[in-house]
Enzyme design. Structure first.
Site, mmCIF file in Angstrom:
data_model
loop_
_atom_site.group_PDB
_atom_site.id
_atom_site.type_symbol
_atom_site.label_atom_id
_atom_site.label_comp_id
_atom_site.label_asym_id
_atom_site.label_seq_id
_atom_site.Cartn_x
_atom_site.Cartn_y
_atom_site.Cartn_z
ATOM 1 C CG ASP A 172 -3.528 -4.078 4.972
ATOM 2 O OD1 ASP A 172 -2.606 -3.252 5.130
ATOM 3 O OD2 ASP A 172 -4.596 -3.801 4.400
ATOM 4 C CD GLU A 173 -5.811 -5.749 1.122
ATOM 5 O OE1 GLU A 173 -6.921 -6.232 0.855
ATOM 6 O OE2 GLU A 173 -5.575 -4.523 1.070
ATOM 7 C CB ALA A 174 2.591 -7.065 2.125
ATOM 8 C CG HIS A 193 -2.043 -1.022 1.119
ATOM 9 N ND1 HIS A 193 -3.202 -0.800 0.408
ATOM 10 C CD2 HIS A 193 -2.147 -2.267 1.647
ATOM 11 C CE1 HIS A 193 -3.992 -1.875 0.517
ATOM 12 N NE2 HIS A 193 -3.362 -2.775 1.250
#
Length: 536
Positions: free
Chosen positions: A343-345, A280
């Site tokens: 998150d969401e790496a 992100h």
């Protein structure tokens, strides 16, 4: 008979019956409007969040032109709460309500601070009777929480900014109240769409009414960097220059951020800043080419995809960057926590993710803060004292849930934000115009009707430190959007965080929530009229 007449007649008859039962003659009286019915005394404790203990007794207290707000003359903290209370009550009641020293008056509304250690940091006791109201707390935050209860015990019209007819009665009896969890948060994503200082303050005030005590600000993402960093100025000036859909974006100067922190503190809320790492991060990567492994800056991004960006974990400059950012934000933030995302790496290998978190968590500690991360942090080794924010779903894999539960059994605290329960950007139904639906549709009952202590299999109840309601803003760009998606779900999440488990009951809650409708309207909140709630 017209539809309007059919709707109005039951209201009028109900009002007449109430007056008759009270021994008031209705002969020759003008028709009673629905607004007159709303001024009847609200039963003690019929508020949100539900209080821990309610003991109705005696006659109500009526706020009149003679009412004074009494404080200990030596308590600056009590005076601040008294001034806040007076600021709410004066416009709608039309009364002067002077704040005076205790020795100068009797009766009225008395705010007592100190002693009563059993009430803890945020608990309070409200005692109401015909001669006056006494609010007692051990700490200023408790006094402030008690004021929110007092507000809700009064008619909804007390929230208006012009003089209303009253009367202003608070039912007699005693409320003794302390929170279930110490962490009761709401998150506002200011990265996908930017929100001004005044818009954030408006949300802070809305949160205050429901005893929320943490404001989590999501300050960076692929679409925008929203906080000025002196040592890396292009993060804000370039990385903050757009948003989802290609709008102008924006960012907070350090003075802006300090003002948000100050205002939140005046409402006894702690700001938890988040810089999402290592994914992100497109806004940062676009601002500084050297943060990319190939040394090439990507273009700014205005879409809504996730998982495509990553800091360059092997580069030394990455940790110089992280150190500078955390140092500057920590210096601006008096609160305990600093959120590092995680998150969401998806573009970071597992090995690189673990290595990154091993280097970054000590930086947070170096600057005196406690790590908070999304629950993927448990795929590495959370630092001692860290909090993992769980955002999974009922359908999340057992293996992922067990990874989080194992970390909890090993001492990591949990903040629960299950996306299919408390993500405020999820659509209520398929007809909802705003929001997303990747976690499913989340109506009011689903958002409220779960138990944080028993939610995550294998996680000790004592590991749960609280709950938080995130509001992601891919489709949210103005106050009216916040209102529609946060209300009426936010009060239910606040109740999960504050009220004892023994008070949890959907049928009772939906009735209390229905009574909040006129208050939302008085506050200018254009809320979603869920058919699951019998709105007044």
């Amino acid at each position: 008979m017209s539809v309007r007449q059919r709707r109005t007649l039951p209201r009028v008859l109900g009002a007449l019956l109430l007056l008759t039962a009270a021994g008031i003659s209705c002969v020759g009286a003008a028709p009673v409007s629905h607004s007159a019915v709303e001024t009847t005394t609200r039963p003690l404790g019929q508020i949100v969040p539900a209080p821990a203990s309610v003991a109705p007794a005696g006659q109500p207290y009526a706020i009149t032109a003679a009412t004074r707000i009494r404080i200990d003359e030596h308590s600056r903290d009590a005076r601040a709460v008294a001034d806040y209370l007076a600021g709410i009550l004066r416009p709608s009641t039309g009364h002067t309500l002077p704040v005076v020293d205790e020795d100068d008056a009797r009766g009225g509304i008395r705010l007592r601070l100190g002693g009563e250690k059993a009430l803890g940091d945020e608990g309070y006791r409200l005692q109401s009777g015909v001669d006056g109201i006494t609010l007692t707390a051990h700490r200023p935050a408790g006094l402030f929480r008690g004021v929110q209860t007092l507000r809700q015990q009064l008619p909804a019209a007390v929230e208006k900014k012009t003089v209303q007819p009253g009367p202003w009665k608070v039912a007699g009896g005693t409320i003794t109240d302390t929170p279930r969890y110490a962490y009761r948060g709401a998150m506002l994503d200011v990265s996908r769409h930017f929100f001004t200082v005044e818009q954030v303050k408006r949300y802070i005030d809305q949160l205050a009414l429901y005893k929320v005590n943490k404001l989590h600000l999501h300050l960076s993402d692929d679409q925008g960097w929203r906080i000025a960093i002196d040592s890396w100025p292009r993060l804000a000036t370039y990385g903050g220059s757009t948003q989802v859909g290609g709008g102008p974006g924006g960012y907070y100067t350090k003075a802006d951020y300090k003002e948000i922190v100050r205002y939140a503190a005046s409402r006894h809320q702690e700001v938890v800043p988040e810089i999402d790492l290592p994914g992100h991060t497109n806004a940062a990567l676009a601002s500084y080419a050297e943060l990319n492994c190939d040394g090439v800056a990507p273009p700014l991004y205005t879409g809504t995809a996730v998982g495509f960006s990553s800091l360059c974990v092997p580069k030394d400059i990455t940790y110089d960057f992280v150190d500078d950012v955390i140092r500057e934000i920590a210096a601006l933030t008096p609160g305990k926590y600093l959120h590092i995302g995680g998150d969401e790496a998806h573009s970071t290998t597992h090995e690189d993710y673990v290595a990154f978190m091993e280097k970054v968590q000590p930086i947070v500690a170096k600057y005196g803060k406690t790590v908070v991360g999304w629950h993927q942090l448990t795929g590495a080794t959370p630092a001692k004292g860290a909090l993992a924010q769980y955002w999974g779903l009922d359908r999340t894999s057992p293996a992922e849930k067990e990874q989080v539960a194992a970390a909890a059994r090993n001492g990591t605290g949990l903040i629960l934000s299950p996306a299919d329960r408390v993500y405020l950007d999820m659509k209520y139904t398929k007809e909802t115009k705003l929001g997303l639906a990747w976690a499913g549709y989340v109506e009011v009952q689903r958002s409220y009707d779960w138990n944080p202590a028993a939610y995550l299999p294998g996680a000790p109840a004592e590991a749960v430190k609280g709950v938080e309601a995130p509001l992601w803003t891919e489709t949210i760009s103005e106050n009216a959007h916040i209102d529609q998606m946060a209300f009426p779900r936010l009060p239910g999440v606040a109740e999960l965080g504050w009220s004892p488990a023994a008070t949890h009951d959907w049928e009772a809650y939906r009735t209390r929530l229905a009574a909040q409708g006129p208050r939302f309207e008085a506050l200018g909140i254009d809320y979603y009229r869920s058919p699951q709630v019998p709105w007044e």
